[in-house]
Design a protein around this motif. Sequence first.
Motif, PDB file in Angstrom:
ATOM      1  N   GLU A   1     -71.344 -47.415  11.858  1.00  0.00           N
ATOM      2  CA  GLU A   1     -72.218 -48.598  11.851  1.00  0.00           C
ATOM      3  C   GLU A   1     -72.077 -49.399  10.562  1.00  0.00           C
ATOM      4  O   GLU A   1     -72.141 -50.619  10.571  1.00  0.00           O
ATOM      5  N   HIS A   2     -71.861 -48.708   9.442  1.00  0.00           N
ATOM      6  CA  HIS A   2     -71.843 -49.365   8.143  1.00  0.00           C
ATOM      7  C   HIS A   2     -70.437 -49.507   7.558  1.00  0.00           C
ATOM      8  O   HIS A   2     -70.293 -49.610   6.345  1.00  0.00           O
ATOM      9  N   SER A   3     -69.430 -49.537   8.401  1.00  0.00           N
ATOM     10  CA  SER A   3     -68.049 -49.638   7.941  1.00  0.00           C
ATOM     11  C   SER A   3     -67.259 -50.628   8.795  1.00  0.00           C
ATOM     12  O   SER A   3     -67.624 -50.906   9.939  1.00  0.00           O
ATOM     13  N   LEU A   4     -66.160 -51.102   8.226  1.00  0.00           N
ATOM     14  CA  LEU A   4     -65.154 -51.843   8.978  1.00  0.00           C
ATOM     15  C   LEU A   4     -64.251 -50.784   9.594  1.00  0.00           C
ATOM     16  O   LEU A   4     -63.587 -50.037   8.870  1.00  0.00           O
ATOM     17  N   CYS A   5     -64.235 -50.701  10.909  1.00  0.00           N
ATOM     18  CA  CYS A   5     -63.525 -49.615  11.588  1.00  0.00           C
ATOM     19  C   CYS A   5     -62.272 -50.118  12.291  1.00  0.00           C
ATOM     20  O   CYS A   5     -62.228 -51.239  12.808  1.00  0.00           O
ATOM     21  N   PHE A   6     -61.273 -49.253  12.326  1.00  0.00           N
ATOM     22  CA  PHE A   6     -59.995 -49.522  12.980  1.00  0.00           C
ATOM     23  C   PHE A   6     -59.740 -48.396  13.975  1.00  0.00           C
ATOM     24  O   PHE A   6     -59.508 -47.254  13.577  1.00  0.00           O
ATOM     25  N   GLY A   7     -59.813 -48.713  15.256  1.00  0.00           N
ATOM     26  CA  GLY A   7     -59.517 -47.726  16.286  1.00  0.00           C
ATOM     27  C   GLY A   7     -58.103 -47.948  16.798  1.00  0.00           C
ATOM     28  O   GLY A   7     -57.689 -49.085  17.017  1.00  0.00           O
ATOM     29  N   MET A   8     -57.372 -46.862  16.982  1.00  0.00           N
ATOM     30  CA  MET A   8     -56.014 -46.925  17.533  1.00  0.00           C
ATOM     31  C   MET A   8     -56.044 -46.290  18.916  1.00  0.00           C
ATOM     32  O   MET A   8     -56.593 -45.193  19.091  1.00  0.00           O
ATOM     33  N   TYR A   9     -55.410 -46.987  19.890  1.00  0.00           N
ATOM     34  CA  TYR A   9     -55.468 -46.561  21.285  1.00  0.00           C
ATOM     35  C   TYR A   9     -54.077 -46.529  21.900  1.00  0.00           C
ATOM     36  O   TYR A   9     -53.222 -47.343  21.562  1.00  0.00           O
ATOM     37  N   HIS A  10     -53.883 -45.578  22.788  1.00  0.00           N
ATOM     38  CA  HIS A  10     -52.662 -45.484  23.585  1.00  0.00           C
ATOM     39  C   HIS A  10     -53.101 -45.422  25.042  1.00  0.00           C
ATOM     40  O   HIS A  10     -53.788 -44.473  25.447  1.00  0.00           O
ATOM     41  N   GLU A  11     -52.730 -46.448  25.793  1.00  0.00           N
ATOM     42  CA  GLU A  11     -53.092 -46.526  27.211  1.00  0.00           C
ATOM     43  C   GLU A  11     -54.582 -46.284  27.431  1.00  0.00           C
ATOM     44  O   GLU A  11     -54.988 -45.534  28.309  1.00  0.00           O
ATOM     45  N   GLY A  12     -55.404 -46.892  26.573  1.00  0.00           N
ATOM     46  CA  GLY A  12     -56.854 -46.838  26.716  1.00  0.00           C
ATOM     47  C   GLY A  12     -57.546 -45.657  26.078  1.00  0.00           C
ATOM     48  O   GLY A  12     -58.766 -45.621  26.009  1.00  0.00           O
ATOM     49  N   GLU A  13     -56.785 -44.677  25.624  1.00  0.00           N
ATOM     50  CA  GLU A  13     -57.375 -43.489  24.997  1.00  0.00           C
ATOM     51  C   GLU A  13     -57.258 -43.591  23.491  1.00  0.00           C
ATOM     52  O   GLU A  13     -56.187 -43.918  22.966  1.00  0.00           O
ATOM     53  N   GLN A  14     -58.338 -43.275  22.782  1.00  0.00           N
ATOM     54  CA  GLN A  14     -58.301 -43.345  21.330  1.00  0.00           C
ATOM     55  C   GLN A  14     -57.451 -42.212  20.769  1.00  0.00           C
ATOM     56  O   GLN A  14     -57.634 -41.047  21.112  1.00  0.00           O
TER      57      GLN A  14
END
Length: 155
Positions: A50-63
């Motif tokens: 909630e209190h961070s700049l987040c970067f999610g990486m996904y492959h075919e919809g899965e994190q």
Amino acid sequence: MQQPLEATKGNYRITTDKQALQLPVIHRYLSEDSYWAQDIPVSLVETSIEHSLCFGMYHEGEQVGFARVVTDYATFGYLADVFVLPAHRGQGLSKWLMEVILSHPGLQQLRRMMLMTQDAQGLYEQYGFTVWEYPERCMSKRIGESYSGMKNKKA
């Protein structure tokens, strides 16, 4: 609130859209597989996101990866909780994740970005991170060691 940013590389996508984050994947990795956050409660992971700049990486919809920057968007950032799941390692994805993070427009004016790592110095050195030049100036204090991942651990 800033518009989420996205980058794609083959079948992989990185986005700063927090709505896309898959909390069970992030929590499982941090609480079970990381050396720095063993047994961290899901509520603390939620608050940190909630209190961070987040970067999610996904492959075919899965994190498959994650990183976050704790920042004031003006002078300082702290890079934390960086991971790529083992099944997706060895493809240069951690390097790509670093490139996406470091090119984020909201981080370009920062005077300093810091991190702590036990085993990935080689990766971060490729992006200009160095051992703190004035270790005698850097101090820290442990507060609220409420889960086993922080007890008797060197950060």
